[in-house]
Design an enzyme around this catalytic site. Structure first.
Site, PDB file in Angstrom:
ATOM      1  N   ASP A  39      33.516  38.851  48.207  1.00  0.00           N
ATOM      2  CA  ASP A  39      32.869  39.084  49.500  1.00  0.00           C
ATOM      3  C   ASP A  39      33.783  38.728  50.667  1.00  0.00           C
ATOM      4  O   ASP A  39      33.885  39.480  51.646  1.00  0.00           O
ATOM      5  CB  ASP A  39      31.547  38.311  49.593  1.00  0.00           C
ATOM      6  CG  ASP A  39      31.658  36.848  49.162  1.00  0.00           C
ATOM      7  OD1 ASP A  39      32.786  36.338  49.022  1.00  0.00           O
ATOM      8  OD2 ASP A  39      30.598  36.214  48.961  1.00  0.00           O
ATOM      9  N   HIS A  49      32.239  41.842  43.417  1.00  0.00           N
ATOM     10  CA  HIS A  49      31.729  41.644  42.056  1.00  0.00           C
ATOM     11  C   HIS A  49      30.208  41.683  42.056  1.00  0.00           C
ATOM     12  O   HIS A  49      29.551  41.484  43.087  1.00  0.00           O
ATOM     13  CB  HIS A  49      32.214  40.307  41.500  1.00  0.00           C
ATOM     14  CG  HIS A  49      31.768  39.131  42.324  1.00  0.00           C
ATOM     15  ND1 HIS A  49      30.469  38.648  42.317  1.00  0.00           N
ATOM     16  CD2 HIS A  49      32.450  38.352  43.193  1.00  0.00           C
ATOM     17  CE1 HIS A  49      30.372  37.631  43.142  1.00  0.00           C
ATOM     18  NE2 HIS A  49      31.556  37.432  43.700  1.00  0.00           N
TER      19      HIS A  49
END
Length: 473
Positions: free
Chosen positions: A337, A78
């Protein structure tokens, strides 16, 4: 006091850390003998701040002359966001300590003189949310990335078919996918030609997931993860320096860590941060190491099960690569992540030769998290179709592109543009551990990643929105 250069935060996000860009030949003008990558703040921000390209090996980002890109599989983190909800209280506590001390004394001089006119940048209820203001806003970054990939890979879409995209079911990840899609397709076309498939983050998804869960735990790695942030003496030095300037301040090293954390996040919504130069390069290097170590043990090669977690995605992409180009040759995926670092671990393209230590900065390590998964970071796998050449006979090759830098697969880069022959890549992937077995996926949960073959072409989720923050939708 040695300070880090802040001018870099006004550089283009596309080339903030690339020494040689775009051109296939070197400039004939006088070549600079100075390289400033080591002074780029975005290389020390613990991947809490804006996206920055990976430092490349100098390999051209464009495909080799004898090759064309026939298939693309991307997974993207993101975009830039506000601090996480569990970080907010600690940041505010440290900031309140500073503000109350300066207000009580009226001493707006020294390193914190700017606070007389500075305001906190997180609107109410915005923790966790994607940022939407400033040159490094997460939503802007995702949109621009989509536009860039339309220019680079648009030839792989016929302009007529509905193209599925795949996102983990988390609001900021969904918004990143939507903004990327609008950038790739164009605002109007996105609504009718994209089909956003939202994949649950539930553990019960088993192997059919962008956010897979391992049901086994590396106790040593988990103990290290639980101790974040780790103490490094350079943060004590920063606390002592500030305490000496402001009577009664009494900052400790954890306060300093949280103020540095806040500094990085501020760039996600503003053009610059006065806080950056409050701390020295030595202190930022230590801050970066804290985050390198965190990812290394929590979701990277320091955890014995992360290769297996990452192998789930890598094995599924191999199936797509072996099937080859079809009516759908673009696979755009969006996650977090900690879902991308296991993939990097499985590929082995950043695994260091020695484990990172918590109490000492590791210089020269391959595991630099800013080069692996910055905000908006992405791993793009290309299937190249190459003609016969002196390097290799004609055939399919695989190329890995991490944050817009080509990263050769260790031990397999004898193809054009340092790519790997698909047959050799297949052998490498088949040697990875099995996610379902190693992570003890319950037999009642899905045993395979299947959503790339079993997707919806409905457009009904293309504009699914939650509350972004502060009442903004």
């Amino acid at each position: 006091m040695q300070q880090i250069r802040t001018g870099i935060v006004c550089l283009s996000l596309v080339s903030a850390a690339t020494a040689i860009t775009g051109s296939s030949v070197f400039s004939e003008s006088l070549i600079s003998q100075q390289v400033f990558d080591g002074e780029n703040f975005l290389k020390y921000d613990g991947v809490r701040g804006p996206y920055v390209d990976r430092v490349s090996y100098g390999i051209s980002r464009d495909p080799p002359a004898q090759c064309t890109v026939g298939q693309v599989i991307m997974v993207k983190r993101h975009g830039e966001r506000y601090p996480a909800s569990d970080e907010g209280p600690s940041i505010e506590q440290a900031l309140n300590k500073v503000n109350s001390t300066l207000a009580r004394s009226g001493n707006y001089t020294g390193d914190l003189a700017f606070l007389k006119n500075w305001t906190y940048f997180v609107p109410s209820d915005c923790y966790e949310a994607e940022t939407y203001t400033g040159p490094y806003a997460g939503l802007t970054d995702a949109y621009n990335h989509g536009k860039d990939y339309r220019s680079r890979y648009g030839h792989l879409w016929d302009g007529k078919s509905i193209l599925p995209m795949f996102t983990a079911d988390f609001q900021r990840v969904i918004e990143t996918a939507q903004e990327f899609g609008e950038g790739f397709f164009g605002n109007d076309t996105y609504s009718i030609k994209a089909a956003l498939n939202i994949i649950s983050e539930s553990d019960s998804q088993g192997a059919d997931s962008l956010t897979p869960t391992c049901h086994r735990q590396d106790d040593n790695a988990q103990n290290i993860c639980n101790d974040l942030p780790y103490h490094l003496p350079q943060l004590d030095v920063a606390a002592d320096r500030l305490n000496s300037q402001y009577h009664g301040l009494n900052l400790n090293w954890t306060n300093v860590y949280n103020l540095m954390l806040m500094s990085a996040y501020e760039l996600n919504t503003r053009p610059t941060s006065d806080w950056i130069n409050v701390f020295t390069i030595d202190e930022w290097v230590s801050f970066a190491h804290i985050w390198n170590t965190n990812f290394y043990y929590c979701s990277g090669p320091g955890n014995e099960y992360m290769r297996a977690v990452g192998s789930l995605y890598v094995n599924a992409t191999l199936s797509l690569l072996r099937e080859g180009p079809s009516s759908n040759s673009l696979f755009f995926n969006f996650a977090h992540d900690s879902n991308i670092t296991p993939i990097i671990t499985a590929l082995g393209i950043a695994t260091p030769s020695e484990n990172l230590t918590v109490d000492q900065v590791a210089f020269g390590t391959r595991w630099n998290i800013h080069d692996i998964v910055p905000m908006g970071g992405r791993l793009t796998i290309e299937r190249l179709n190459c003609a016969d050449s002196a390097l290799a006979p004609a055939g399919p090759f695989v190329r890995l592109v991490l944050n817009e830098a080509v990263v050769p697969l260790q031990g397999c880069h004898n193809g054009p543009g340092y790519s790997c022959p698909l047959d050799n890549y297949t052998s490498f992937v088949q040697g990875l551990p099995n996610f379902v077995t190693e992570c003890e996926v319950p037999s009642s949960d899905p045993q395979y990643l299947n959503f790339w073959w079993n997707y919806t072409t409905s457009t009904e989720s293309n504009f699914v929105k939650g509350t972004r923050c502060n009442g903004l939708a």
